[in-house]
Structures are given as structure tokens and as C-alpha cells.
Write a protein that holds these residues in place. Structure first.
Motif, short mmCIF file in Angstrom:
data_model
loop_
_atom_site.label_atom_id
_atom_site.label_comp_id
_atom_site.label_asym_id
_atom_site.label_seq_id
_atom_site.Cartn_x
_atom_site.Cartn_y
_atom_site.Cartn_z
N TRP A 129 0.81 -1.22 0.00
CA TRP A 129 0.00 0.00 0.00
C TRP A 129 0.85 1.27 0.00
O TRP A 129 0.61 2.18 -0.78
CB TRP A 129 -0.94 0.01 1.20
CG TRP A 129 -1.88 1.17 1.22
CD1 TRP A 129 -1.86 2.25 2.07
CD2 TRP A 129 -2.99 1.40 0.34
NE1 TRP A 129 -2.88 3.12 1.79
CE2 TRP A 129 -3.60 2.62 0.72
CE3 TRP A 129 -3.53 0.69 -0.73
CZ2 TRP A 129 -4.70 3.14 0.06
CZ3 TRP A 129 -4.63 1.21 -1.37
CH2 TRP A 129 -5.21 2.42 -0.98
N GLY A 147 -6.08 0.54 2.94
CA GLY A 147 -4.68 0.12 2.91
C GLY A 147 -4.30 -0.90 3.97
O GLY A 147 -3.17 -1.40 3.96
N SER A 175 -0.71 3.39 -3.00
CA SER A 175 -1.18 4.72 -2.62
C SER A 175 -0.42 5.83 -3.32
O SER A 175 -0.87 6.99 -3.31
CB SER A 175 -1.09 4.90 -1.10
OG SER A 175 0.26 4.79 -0.67
N ALA A 185 -8.77 -2.36 -4.29
CA ALA A 185 -8.33 -3.27 -3.24
C ALA A 185 -8.78 -4.71 -3.52
O ALA A 185 -8.03 -5.67 -3.29
CB ALA A 185 -8.85 -2.81 -1.88
#
Length: 351
Positions: A129, A147, A175, A185
Motif C-alpha cells: 500500500w 490500505g 497509494s 483493493a
């Protein structure tokens, strides 16, 4: 010779297209977004072509080896221990066993190529992440939109070590990319699970190949344990699953791009109406169903021919070798059957 050559050329076309989608080269876009200055050689031989091609070819060959060997492993478990079954198992399984550790190394190489050439794709596959060093490796688990990762097994620093042979290796995180330009995700979790399933099965197949190699070097024969043949019988199906997982990994982790950083999947959707698409899908299904039905009918005919020959010739035929007359399908066990060639090598386990 023509069939393997055709297969290799087919793999060349498939991987050339897919590697270009992953690392597009050999063109530029004009003001209208149309490709210009096309260089066919660069478009074909992209940075990902070599790693993808050899990984794919090795995977297909070892899968074929395990699938064929699995048929004879099943016969072996059912008591068919003649020379025909021994040879039918040993040749394809040996090829697959030799290629298995090679494929494992090729898989590691292609993962590292993805790390350098497609950092976003690597981040999705590994569920990274935040961009950082000392990144842990998660075995399975689930990535959430914020995340966080739940479930799975966390191994500290391993992801950085695998990517760059050092815990100080910096790994790009999801990210760092705008949300519209990266996998969701859920997509990252799907790609990660597909990748982990592929690696897990590959690791088990390496152990199976080592088991086979150890017994062969030690006894010059097949392993004695029936559990070895049970594992060999399902290895082919496991390989087919890894092939599917590999394609899921490479395609889902590239989302939302169909051509990496150049064209989105949404932009490539055809304007063909739904009825035409359903008709084409139905046609493909029918064609492949006919091919499979023909293949199955031929196998059943071959099996019937073998057993009919056994019944017609009786013990005189059974005393011969399976290769002598009608080498199709499993032979029935008879009192006058050929001796067990494998038992002399200490491979009679599971009787």
C-alpha cells in the motif's frame, strides 16, 4: 516436429501481444491519440517478452508432462505395473520434474522483471500500500480500501528482500498512484491470491520432483510409497490451476489498463451489440465441445479395441507386450501377464 513448432509459434504470438500490453513499446501517439512511428521489432520484443515467453513455454511443457504422467500414475495405483505403464509414467514425469525447478527460477525472474518494469503491477500482486523499504510479505490475506491488510501470514521484510535481495529495497506502493489509475483493493486481493496459489503449488511440485529425483538416484527406480503416485496423479490438475492463476495474476494486477499506462479497459470495450457477442461465444463453445467429443470418442474406441483384442486372443495375447499389437488403453491383469518390471527396482509400494 511440426506440432511442437506450431505450439512454440503460437506461444510466440500470444506472449508477444501480452508482453506489449504489459510494457508497450515501438510506437508514439499523435495529438489525436493514434499510434504513429510504429517499430514492429520493438513492439514485439518488449522488456517483458523474454521473461514471459520462457516462463510460459516451460509451464506448458511441464503441465503436459504432469497431465500425461498422472494418467499412468492412476493406472499404477490400480495395479497396472507392466512395462508400458512404467514407461508411460517415467518419461513425461521425468521431463516435468526436471523443468519444475527451472520454472520456479523463471517465475522468480519474471516477478523481479515486473518489479522493475511495472512497479504498480508488482504493488498490486504483493498488496503493497505505501512506498517504503523493509516491506513485509503477506501469504494470502486481504487488502482493504484504507490500505490495511487482514488475515494471511506476515513475514517481515521478505518482500523487499525478494524484490531487490536486500531489506533496504524500496518498493512502490499503490497509494502513490491516483485511485483511478490503479487496481482496486479487491482486484489487488484477487491478483495476490492467484499469485500465492501459483507459488504454493509450484513449491509443492518442486518437493515432488525432489522426492522423485532422490528415489531415482538412490534406488534407480520409482518411489515405493503409494502417496507419491497419488500426488503425481493430481499434479496435472494442479498445474492446470497454476496456468489459470498465472493469467489471472498478469491481467487483474494490470487494471484499469489494457495497454499499460496507454489505454484503459473501458476504452477498449467493443461497440458490437450483445446478441452478436453471445452468438460468437456460443459458436466457440460449440466448436470446442465438438473437438472434445471427438477426442473422447477416439479414446473410448481405442480402449474398446484394446480390450476386445485381449478377449479375442486370450492368454496368448496377454503374454505379449502391450506394445506388440494394439497399444491403446489399460491392459487387464491376467495370470499370464508380463512380469512386473518395476518390482525389480523396488517400486512395488502400494500393492
Amino acid at each position: 516436429l511440426p506440432l511442437p513448432l506450431t505450439a512454440l509459434l503460437g506461444a510466440f504470438g500470444i506472449i508477444a501481444a501480452n508482453s506489449w500490453m504489459n510494457t508497450p513499446r515501438g510506437f508514439s501517439l499523435d495529438a489525436d491519440g493514434s499510434p504513429v512511428d510504429v517499430d514492429v521489432r520493438k513492439a514485439i520484443f518488449t522488456p517483458m517478452f523474454g521473461p514471459e515467453y520462457w516462463h510460459f513455454v516451460a509451464g506448458v511443457v511441464l503441465t503436459a508432462g504432469y497431465v500425461v504422467a498422472g494418467v499412468y500414475a492412476t493406472g499404477w495405483l490400480r495395479g497396472r505395473r507392466d512395462h508400458y505403464h512404467r514407461l508411460g509414467f517415467t518419461v513425461p514425469f521425468t521431463v516435468a520434474a526436471v523443468l519444475t525447478p527451472v520454472q520456479f527460477v523463471l517465475g522468480d525472474s519474471i516477478a523481479r522483471s515486473v518489479f522493475h518494469q511495472q512497479p504498480l503491477k508488482f504493488a498490486a500482486t504483493e498488496m503493497v500500500w505505501k512506498t517504503d523499504t523493509h516491506v513485509p510479505e503477506y501469504v494470502f490475506g486481504r487488502l482493504h480500501p484504507d490500505g490495511t491488510i487482514s488475515g494471511g501470514i506476515k513475514i517481515p521484510q521478505l518482500d523487499s528482500i525478494l524484490a531487490g535481495f536486500s531489506p533496504d529495497t524500496r518498493v512502490t506502493g499503490l497509494s502513490s498512484i491516483p485511485a483511478d489509475d490503479r487496481p482496486t483493493a479487491t482486484q489487488a486481493t484477487i491478483a495476490h491470491w492467484a499469485f500465492d496459489i501459483m507459488v504454493t503449488i509450484g513449491s509443492l511440485l518442486v518437493l515432488l520432483a525432489l522426492w522423485y529425483g532422490w528415489c531415482w538416484l538412490r534406488h534407480r527406480g520409482l518411489p515405493r510409497s503409494p502417496w507419491f503416485f497419488r500426488c503425481a496423479a493430481v499434479a496435472g490438475a494442479a498445474c492446470l490451476l497454476t496456468v489459470e492463476c498465472g493469467w489471472i495474476t498478469t491481467e487483474v494486477s494490470r487494471q484499469p489498463w489494457i495497454v499499460y499506462e496507454n489505454m484503459r479497459v473501458s476504452e477498449a470495450v467493443t461497440d458490437t451489440r450483445a446478441p452478436a457477442l453471445w452468438a460468437m461465444l456460443a459458436l466457440v463453445i460449440v466448436v470446442y465441445a465438438l473437438i472434445f467429443a471427438t477426442f473422447l470418442a477416439i479414446l473410448l474406441k481405442m480402449r474398446t479395441r484394446w480390450r476386445t483384442a485381449d478377449e479375442r486372443h486370450g492368454d496368448a495375447h496377454a503374454a505379449g507386450t502391450p506394445e506388440g499389437d494394439t497399444p491403446y488403453g489399460p491392459r487387464r491383469t491376467t495370470a499370464a501377464a508380463a512380469p512386473d518390471h518395476g518390482s525389480a527396482h523396488g517400486d512395488g509400494g502400494g500393492r
